[in-house]
Design a protein around this motif. Structure first.
Motif, PDB file in Angstrom:
ATOM      1  N   PRO A  25      61.143  -7.822  20.332  1.00  0.00           N
ATOM      2  CA  PRO A  25      61.985  -8.633  21.211  1.00  0.00           C
ATOM      3  C   PRO A  25      62.613  -7.856  22.369  1.00  0.00           C
ATOM      4  O   PRO A  25      62.996  -8.459  23.374  1.00  0.00           O
ATOM      5  CB  PRO A  25      63.066  -9.164  20.253  1.00  0.00           C
ATOM      6  CG  PRO A  25      62.377  -9.231  18.927  1.00  0.00           C
ATOM      7  CD  PRO A  25      61.484  -8.024  18.905  1.00  0.00           C
ATOM      8  N   ASN A  26      62.723  -6.541  22.250  1.00  0.00           N
ATOM      9  CA  ASN A  26      63.298  -5.752  23.346  1.00  0.00           C
ATOM     10  C   ASN A  26      62.242  -5.039  24.193  1.00  0.00           C
ATOM     11  O   ASN A  26      62.573  -4.175  25.007  1.00  0.00           O
ATOM     12  CB  ASN A  26      64.304  -4.735  22.797  1.00  0.00           C
ATOM     13  CG  ASN A  26      63.662  -3.737  21.841  1.00  0.00           C
ATOM     14  OD1 ASN A  26      62.486  -3.846  21.503  1.00  0.00           O
ATOM     15  ND2 ASN A  26      64.438  -2.757  21.392  1.00  0.00           N
TER      16      ASN A  26
ATOM     17  N   VAL B 258      57.437  -7.955  27.505  1.00  0.00           N
ATOM     18  CA  VAL B 258      57.633  -9.281  26.931  1.00  0.00           C
ATOM     19  C   VAL B 258      58.679 -10.051  27.736  1.00  0.00           C
ATOM     20  O   VAL B 258      58.490 -11.228  28.080  1.00  0.00           O
ATOM     21  CB  VAL B 258      58.038  -9.190  25.450  1.00  0.00           C
ATOM     22  CG1 VAL B 258      58.473 -10.548  24.914  1.00  0.00           C
ATOM     23  CG2 VAL B 258      56.888  -8.629  24.622  1.00  0.00           C
ATOM     24  N   THR B 259      59.769  -9.390  28.055  1.00  0.00           N
ATOM     25  CA  THR B 259      60.810 -10.028  28.867  1.00  0.00           C
ATOM     26  C   THR B 259      60.275 -10.410  30.239  1.00  0.00           C
ATOM     27  O   THR B 259      60.576 -11.485  30.760  1.00  0.00           O
ATOM     28  CB  THR B 259      62.014  -9.083  29.027  1.00  0.00           C
ATOM     29  OG1 THR B 259      62.514  -8.741  27.723  1.00  0.00           O
ATOM     30  CG2 THR B 259      63.130  -9.733  29.831  1.00  0.00           C
ATOM     31  N   SER B 260      59.455  -9.547  30.820  1.00  0.00           N
ATOM     32  CA  SER B 260      58.880  -9.850  32.139  1.00  0.00           C
ATOM     33  C   SER B 260      57.944 -11.045  32.078  1.00  0.00           C
ATOM     34  O   SER B 260      57.939 -11.888  32.982  1.00  0.00           O
ATOM     35  CB  SER B 260      58.129  -8.625  32.662  1.00  0.00           C
ATOM     36  OG  SER B 260      59.005  -7.535  32.868  1.00  0.00           O
ATOM     37  N   LEU B 261      57.152 -11.136  31.022  1.00  0.00           N
ATOM     38  CA  LEU B 261      56.249 -12.277  30.879  1.00  0.00           C
ATOM     39  C   LEU B 261      57.023 -13.569  30.660  1.00  0.00           C
ATOM     40  O   LEU B 261      56.591 -14.638  31.095  1.00  0.00           O
ATOM     41  CB  LEU B 261      55.286 -12.038  29.719  1.00  0.00           C
ATOM     42  CG  LEU B 261      54.218 -10.961  29.933  1.00  0.00           C
ATOM     43  CD1 LEU B 261      53.444 -10.709  28.649  1.00  0.00           C
ATOM     44  CD2 LEU B 261      53.271 -11.337  31.058  1.00  0.00           C
ATOM     45  N   TYR B 262      58.146 -13.489  30.012  1.00  0.00           N
ATOM     46  CA  TYR B 262      58.979 -14.672  29.802  1.00  0.00           C
ATOM     47  C   TYR B 262      59.635 -15.126  31.111  1.00  0.00           C
ATOM     48  O   TYR B 262      59.716 -16.318  31.402  1.00  0.00           O
ATOM     49  CB  TYR B 262      60.054 -14.346  28.765  1.00  0.00           C
ATOM     50  CG  TYR B 262      60.910 -15.510  28.335  1.00  0.00           C
ATOM     51  CD1 TYR B 262      60.551 -16.301  27.242  1.00  0.00           C
ATOM     52  CD2 TYR B 262      62.097 -15.817  28.992  1.00  0.00           C
ATOM     53  CE1 TYR B 262      61.345 -17.365  26.836  1.00  0.00           C
ATOM     54  CE2 TYR B 262      62.892 -16.879  28.593  1.00  0.00           C
ATOM     55  CZ  TYR B 262      62.505 -17.649  27.509  1.00  0.00           C
ATOM     56  OH  TYR B 262      63.297 -18.698  27.109  1.00  0.00           O
TER      57      TYR B 262
ATOM     58  N   PRO C 135      57.444 -12.471  20.918  1.00  0.00           N
ATOM     59  CA  PRO C 135      58.811 -12.765  20.494  1.00  0.00           C
ATOM     60  C   PRO C 135      59.657 -13.281  21.660  1.00  0.00           C
ATOM     61  O   PRO C 135      59.427 -12.915  22.816  1.00  0.00           O
ATOM     62  CB  PRO C 135      59.325 -11.416  20.010  1.00  0.00           C
ATOM     63  CG  PRO C 135      58.533 -10.410  20.810  1.00  0.00           C
ATOM     64  CD  PRO C 135      57.166 -11.020  20.954  1.00  0.00           C
ATOM     65  N   ILE C 136      60.601 -14.145  21.353  1.00  0.00           N
ATOM     66  CA  ILE C 136      61.574 -14.536  22.372  1.00  0.00           C
ATOM     67  C   ILE C 136      62.392 -13.295  22.712  1.00  0.00           C
ATOM     68  O   ILE C 136      62.906 -12.609  21.818  1.00  0.00           O
ATOM     69  CB  ILE C 136      62.490 -15.655  21.853  1.00  0.00           C
ATOM     70  CG1 ILE C 136      61.658 -16.860  21.409  1.00  0.00           C
ATOM     71  CG2 ILE C 136      63.494 -16.057  22.925  1.00  0.00           C
ATOM     72  CD1 ILE C 136      60.793 -17.471  22.468  1.00  0.00           C
ATOM     73  N   PRO C 137      62.522 -12.941  23.995  1.00  0.00           N
ATOM     74  CA  PRO C 137      63.188 -11.685  24.354  1.00  0.00           C
ATOM     75  C   PRO C 137      64.619 -11.605  23.822  1.00  0.00           C
ATOM     76  O   PRO C 137      65.339 -12.601  23.749  1.00  0.00           O
ATOM     77  CB  PRO C 137      63.169 -11.702  25.888  1.00  0.00           C
ATOM     78  CG  PRO C 137      61.994 -12.552  26.232  1.00  0.00           C
ATOM     79  CD  PRO C 137      61.959 -13.618  25.177  1.00  0.00           C
ATOM     80  N   GLU C 138      65.003 -10.411  23.473  1.00  0.00           N
ATOM     81  CA  GLU C 138      66.349 -10.150  22.958  1.00  0.00           C
ATOM     82  C   GLU C 138      67.423 -10.605  23.933  1.00  0.00           C
ATOM     83  O   GLU C 138      68.443 -11.190  23.541  1.00  0.00           O
ATOM     84  CB  GLU C 138      66.477  -8.654  22.666  1.00  0.00           C
ATOM     85  CG  GLU C 138      67.777  -8.216  22.062  1.00  0.00           C
ATOM     86  CD  GLU C 138      67.758  -6.731  21.770  1.00  0.00           C
ATOM     87  OE1 GLU C 138      67.675  -6.363  20.585  1.00  0.00           O
ATOM     88  OE2 GLU C 138      67.796  -5.932  22.738  1.00  0.00           O
TER      89      GLU C 138
END
Length: 497
Positions: free
Chosen positions: A105-106, A110-114, A478-481
């Motif tokens: 999640p961190n 992943v955060t960038s793709l979200y 995962p949904i980002p932290e």
């Protein structure tokens, strides 16, 4: 999510100069509008400029664009995460967390793709919020053109999020979670949307696309130039193509056939022409483009996740099961026009993925990305027909596509059942290399990823995990932290807690 969204909107609203080119031929590289468009648009022209901002969002480095060994989330990354490409010795290891399925999640990527699709959605929602303020009887067809594109763009970005972050694709599930479906721009910190079940999410996608079809069927002028080398805007055939793709994921076979046929009728196959087929990637021919993302000199196109075009360095290379340097083994071989369009044999005999190397002989990586083209529509229709007791028609589609790609092709006969479905799956693997499909194709058909001979061979590729079974958690990101810290209603995907 709100923190991410605020930063996206702030960046996209910067005032910069328009390029000196016609919108009929080119998406504005840097759309000109200001923060005033958030609350006080002055004209329909300004609303249309915000629409340009939505298109610009597709060029985000984590959407269809790329950085050095990163990005290209819906272009090349699904091949990096599957079995089509392998990490080369020359790697920078910038995307190893994604390639080896060790994301958490961190994890920054992943955060960038979200966040990347939410920038597109934000601009589309601004358009849909404001277009009615300036719609009159006299400009209704103009309003239809703007509004129809915004609905389609919003559906496209939401569907792309769904492909990565939904853990199942079941169209009718009322328990499997998709994501929140954003239909308005809300910057209020207290608003914390929950994830919708799949059925409700699909319903929202189809509602947006139905609105887009209705609106774009009655507009003031063509959205893309009727001649030229590109199609950088979403027009009616592109909406049909998006419908076909989503219907395939949803298992709505009859609807997928109808939508794919509508797209095919508007954009016919290239008939075994190397120049026309390769031209889709180097902007020398429109070929079978239904909709492309436009990149110009100085902009980083899809290539740089896998191939650094300016110095010929490969971070990820075609798996040997796809193609080899001597062109005599693998899925794509000598005599197939896809071989020369997709790959280049280097001095050491290895292949590089060079389909996005550049335009008209340049090696700057500023190549366009074909989001939709006719080959995919044939394969969608073939698979939908095969799964809907129309196997003879499915085989006709498969043979038609192969005949348009392979010199001297002898039509296959008698393929039925699982053998036919496997042949279609393999043809998707051939046709759509590095075009954003392989990981999702394996996910939606609940198959394992089994990487080929290069995996684990440290003389060729850094060691990594070679298999991903259908029950592994990593099929859904995962949904980002940071999102969950801001919104406790954003439930985490299974097994990431």
């Amino acid at each position: 999510m709100l923190k991410i969204l605020k930063s996206i909107v702030a960046v996209s609203m910067g005032v910069v100069a328009l390029q000196a080119c016609s919108k009929e031929e080119l998406v504005d590289l840097y759309p000109e509008f200001s923060l005033d468009a958030l609350s006080n648009p002055s004209s329909m022209k300004q609303v249309e400029e915000v629409l340009g901002g939505a298109y610009a969002g597709f060029r985000n480095a984590n959407y269809y664009s790329s950085g050095s060994g990163t990005g290209a989330g819906w272009a090349i990354m699904p091949d990096v995460m599957s079995d089509n490409l392998y990490e080369a010795i020359e790697t920078l290891a910038n995307s190893r967390a994604m390639a080896d399925w060790i994301y958490q999640p961190n994890t920054g990527q992943v955060t960038s793709l979200y966040s990347a699709p939410y920038g597109v959605i934000a601009n589309a929602n601004i358009v849909l919020r404001d277009v009615g303020k300036f719609t009159t009887t006299e400009n209704q067809l103009l309003a239809n053109r703007i509004k129809g594109q915004a609905y389609a763009i919003r559906a496209m970005a939401h569907f792309d999020l769904f492909r990565y972050f939904a853990y199942k694709y079941d169209r009718n599930s009322t328990t499997d979670l998709a994501l929140a479906y954003s239909t308005q721009l809300i910057l209020t910190p207290g608003v914390k949307p929950a994830r919708l079940p799949n059925k409700q999410y699909y319903d929202s996608l189809f509602a947006d696309l139905s609105a887009a079809v209705t609106l774009l069927s009655n507009i003031d002028k063509p959205i893309n130039a009727e001649s030229g080398l590109i199609r950088p805007y979403i027009d009616l055939p592109a909406v049909y193509a998006l419908q076909a793709r989503i219907y395939l994921y949803a298992g709505m076979w009859s609807e997928a056939v109808t939508a794919a046929t509508n797209a095919i009728n508007a954009r016919p196959l290239v008939n075994l022409s190397q120049s026309a087929f390769s031209g889709m990637y180097n902007q020398t021919n429109r070929g079978e483009i239904i909709w492309n993302i436009q990149f110009e000199s100085g902009q980083s196109g899809p290539s740089f996740l896998a191939y650094f075009a300016t110095n010929g360095r490969s971070y990820f290379r075609p798996a040997l099961e796809i193609a080899t340097g001597d062109s005599t083994s693998g899925l794509i071989q000598k005599g197939d026009i896809r071989y020369a369009a997709f790959f280049t044999k280097e001095n050491d005999g290895r292949l590089a993925l060079t389909k996005y190397k550049g335009k008209s002989g340049l090696s700057d990586g500023a190549a366009n990305f074909p989001v939709f083209r006719t080959g995919e529509m044939y394969l969608i229709r073939a698979e939908a027909r095969a799964r809907n007791s129309q196997e003879a028609l499915a085989l006709d589609d498969l043979n038609a596509l192969r005949a348009a790609r392979i010199s001297g092709y002898v039509p296959a006969v008698g393929l039925t059942g699982n053998l036919l479905l496997e042949a279609i799956a393999n043809e998707r693997r051939r046709e759509l290399v590095a075009e954003g499909h392989r990981f999702f194709d394996l996910k939606r058909t609940t198959r394992s990823i089994v990487r080929g001979s290069t995996c684990g061979n440290t003389a060729v590729s850094p060691a990594g995990d070679c298999t991903l079974s259908p029950t592994d958690r990593e099929w859904a990101l995962p949904i980002p932290e940071s999102v969950r810290n801001a919104n406790e209603n954003a439930d985490q995907n299974p097994d990431y807690n």
